[in-house]
Scaffold this motif. Structure first.
Motif, short mmCIF file in Angstrom:
data_model
loop_
_atom_site.label_atom_id
_atom_site.label_comp_id
_atom_site.label_asym_id
_atom_site.label_seq_id
_atom_site.Cartn_x
_atom_site.Cartn_y
_atom_site.Cartn_z
N THR A 1 1.01 -1.12 0.00
CA THR A 1 0.00 0.00 -0.13
C THR A 1 0.86 1.34 -0.07
O THR A 1 2.10 1.22 -0.04
CB THR A 1 -0.76 -0.08 1.18
OG1 THR A 1 0.14 0.25 2.31
CG2 THR A 1 -1.43 -1.29 1.54
N ASN B 1 0.13 3.64 2.30
CA ASN B 1 0.05 4.17 3.81
C ASN B 1 -0.39 5.47 4.16
O ASN B 1 -0.08 6.31 4.95
CB ASN B 1 1.18 4.09 4.67
CG ASN B 1 1.44 2.58 4.89
OD1 ASN B 1 2.74 2.04 4.98
ND2 ASN B 1 0.73 1.76 5.04
N PRO C 1 -4.27 8.20 3.20
CA PRO C 1 -5.63 7.97 3.12
C PRO C 1 -5.96 7.72 1.60
O PRO C 1 -6.74 6.76 1.37
CB PRO C 1 -6.28 9.14 3.81
CG PRO C 1 -5.22 9.69 4.77
CD PRO C 1 -4.03 9.44 3.88
N THR C 2 -5.61 8.67 0.79
CA THR C 2 -6.00 8.26 -0.54
C THR C 2 -4.55 8.66 -1.51
O THR C 2 -3.94 9.41 -1.21
CB THR C 2 -7.16 9.04 -1.17
OG1 THR C 2 -6.87 10.78 -1.14
CG2 THR C 2 -8.31 9.12 -0.35
N ASN D 1 -8.83 4.99 -1.14
CA ASN D 1 -7.61 4.27 -0.27
C ASN D 1 -7.01 2.91 -1.17
O ASN D 1 -7.89 2.32 -1.51
CB ASN D 1 -7.98 3.86 0.98
CG ASN D 1 -6.65 3.23 1.52
OD1 ASN D 1 -6.69 1.86 1.70
ND2 ASN D 1 -5.77 4.05 2.07
N TYR E 1 -2.22 0.31 7.01
CA TYR E 1 -3.00 1.50 7.39
C TYR E 1 -3.09 2.48 6.45
O TYR E 1 -1.89 2.40 5.81
CB TYR E 1 -2.32 1.84 8.93
CG TYR E 1 -0.98 2.16 8.84
CD1 TYR E 1 -0.33 3.47 8.16
CD2 TYR E 1 -0.09 0.81 9.27
CE1 TYR E 1 1.04 3.41 8.27
CE2 TYR E 1 1.26 0.99 8.89
CZ TYR E 1 1.63 2.10 8.64
OH TYR E 1 3.16 2.48 8.32
N TYR F 1 -7.25 2.87 7.64
CA TYR F 1 -8.26 1.79 6.93
C TYR F 1 -9.55 2.34 6.61
O TYR F 1 -9.80 3.48 6.66
CB TYR F 1 -8.51 0.88 8.22
CG TYR F 1 -7.25 0.33 8.97
CD1 TYR F 1 -6.58 -0.60 8.27
CD2 TYR F 1 -6.61 1.02 10.25
CE1 TYR F 1 -5.07 -0.96 8.65
CE2 TYR F 1 -5.62 0.34 10.58
CZ TYR F 1 -4.77 -0.66 9.78
OH TYR F 1 -3.51 -1.26 10.31
N GLY G 1 -9.70 5.62 3.96
CA GLY G 1 -8.53 5.67 4.64
C GLY G 1 -8.69 6.64 5.81
O GLY G 1 -7.76 7.11 6.38
#
Lengths: 332, 332
Positions: A74, A76, A78-79, A91, A264, A266, A270
């Motif tokens: 990911t 990490n 939010p978007t 996310n 994270y 989540y 996000g």
């Protein structure tokens, strides 16, 4: 020590194995199994493409930028950040174990990894390129030409080959051998008492109704906000965008909880920074249940046992562009 | 095959080695020698930090974003992309073999790799963070706390430790074993006739006056535009910014030509897309010499023999943030 298998020992071992298999089959979560069949040449080619920012207009963004394999697959944040720092609408889901998903993207609009892989390349808010331009770049690089020909046996590179190779690499991105899987497979001291209590709560509270199977999720679409509505910070409306059915509004693919300690923040927007917060929100909104701090902590401790072996491979070295390679356009 | 060293064979081998050493010492370029002494724990920690975008305000940009080890230690775009997609003022120099540089940055404003490493983190146009905030992030991550303590033996992480570890990792980023180095070390068929002719031209035309030593450059500052002025697309004025002396205007560190096939585009403003173009401009502006297409092609073929073994290591897995870790701010 070398074990010598006597008939009696073999029989005893069989009982153990069968015993473990029975116990395991009774659990709603199954261990991650590494892929049984992969095309290695295709995996190596797909790995290069996954790390190659020349598949973007700017020459700066690769698959690994938002699905970073150093960080749980990911980004990490939010978007995600797209071309020219555009803010993504949702996310970035982890690429780890994504081969186990029922479909790809939060709304399931891609049937499989291959169908997904072409999306971000041509999305104006993400890599902002086109398939045609990406193929022009790849065709201009002699070492890629040779490698595609070796793997696919054709004289011309097409987008189908590109997405097939990326998907084949992504098939290898599974994370077996988590402490939870070791426990499932019979190593009873792999989990502490609190972690086992957390798993019991996870099952008995109903979390497992959606988060089940080998990926602990990823295998169904569910409404975000069952008992009470979820106030999302994202405008995404989920699966309705694919089916057109009003009943699918705010239905999202249930995310995998494998490696959740690393993925994270989540939810599809996000918005939850910590597992404690995510467990609390899920309990209230999906199950109508307010976990006590102690219950929450136990569930979180269980969730952290789902971190498996991360993909381990040598950083790929990308073949250099040739004089004929169209140059990227980061600033126009 | 196992070689048995008789006294005669040993004597013969000594003559060979001495012969090669003499020949090599007569060349203005010396082979790359891997570092003789590294602190492995520090290298592993530095590798993680090099790949960790949490050292940036956005959580998106790491050292590897602009000095990408999949792409010759550069970003292969004319000037780099910084926080919020700001356009950098200058071409990102390769990190490969940068330990051999007389100083760091194009204008030499950092004495060594350690002094360089702290710069981009706190540069508002690059990673846009502060050292204090970066340390706050690292201190909040238990696995980093432990690893710093293991490596440095102190209870608190400071910026000196961070830059020391990154610099130690960067010391390992050398590229020995290029075909040219094999040739220097005695493998006379390592270069084709054209490549050897290109090297001869490179020496006889004067290129080697600045591009010499093990890094084939990196060891002096020289004026960009000796015979005729260079029309730069960048406002950078070079070493004058460091020394304040007018004589240092447009003096830049001579870039290394190691792996130059991979470090396009060229010059401090990244204006030359191809080696052919770069060799032509250098000939005219630095040496007052117009290379014929044949001469140019031979020099380019020599330059491509300078590509060495690229750094080979397992992609690092970064320790996850904790609940206490300050979250990145990509969009504000």
């Amino acid at each position: 020590m070398r074990i010598r298998w006597t008939p009696v020992a073999l029989a005893a071992a069989s009982v153990l194995v069968i015993g473990a298999a029975v116990a395991q089959s009774q659990e709603p979560i199954q261990p991650i199994v590494p892929p049984q069949q992969v095309n290695l040449g295709m995996v190596e080619l797909g790995k290069k493409l996954y790390f190659d920012p020349r598949l973007s207009k700017s020459g700066f963004i690769s698959c690994n930028s938002c699905h970073n394999l150093s960080m749980g697959g990911t980004d990490n944040i939010p978007t995600s950040i797209g071309d020219r720092w555009q803010q993504g609408p949702i996310n970035a889901p982890t690429v780890l174990n994504s081969s186990l998903n029922v479909a790809q993207f939060w709304d399931g609009r891609a049937a499989d990894l291959k169908a997904q892989a072409g999306g971000p390349i041509a999305n104006p808010g993400e890599m902002a390129f086109t398939h045609t331009l990406a193929l022009g770049v790849l065709e201009s690089i002699p070492a890629y030409q040779r490698e595609f020909k070796q793997v696919f046996g054709k004289d011309k590179i097409d987008i189908d080959q590109v997405t097939t190779a990326i998907a084949e690499f992504e098939k290898t991105l599974v994370t077996p051998n988590s402490r939870f899987d070791q426990w499932l497979l019979g190593k009873k001291d792999a989990l502490s008492a609190d972690e086992q209590a957390g798993y019991k709560l996870f099952k008995e509270s109903g979390c497992v109704g959606c988060h089940n199977g080998p990926a602990v999720g990823g295998n169904s679409f569910q409404k975000m906000g069952v008992v009470a509505p979820y106030q999302a910070s994202s405008p995404a409306q989920g699966r309705v965008a694919v089916t057109g059915k009003d009943a699918d509004r705010f239905n999202f693919k249930v995310p995998t909880l494998r490696n959740v300690e690393m993925t994270y923040p989540y939810f599809h927007d996000g918005a939850a920074n910590t597992l404690t917060e995510a467990v609390d929100v899920m309990g209230r909104l999906q199950l109508g249940k307010k976990f006590t701090p102690d219950e929450n902590a136990k569930i979180v401790s269980f969730l952290k046992t789902l971190t498996g072996d991360q993909p381990s491979f040598t950083l790929p070295i990308l073949p250099p562009s040739s004089d004929k390679t169209p140059r990227p356009h980061p600033f126009k």
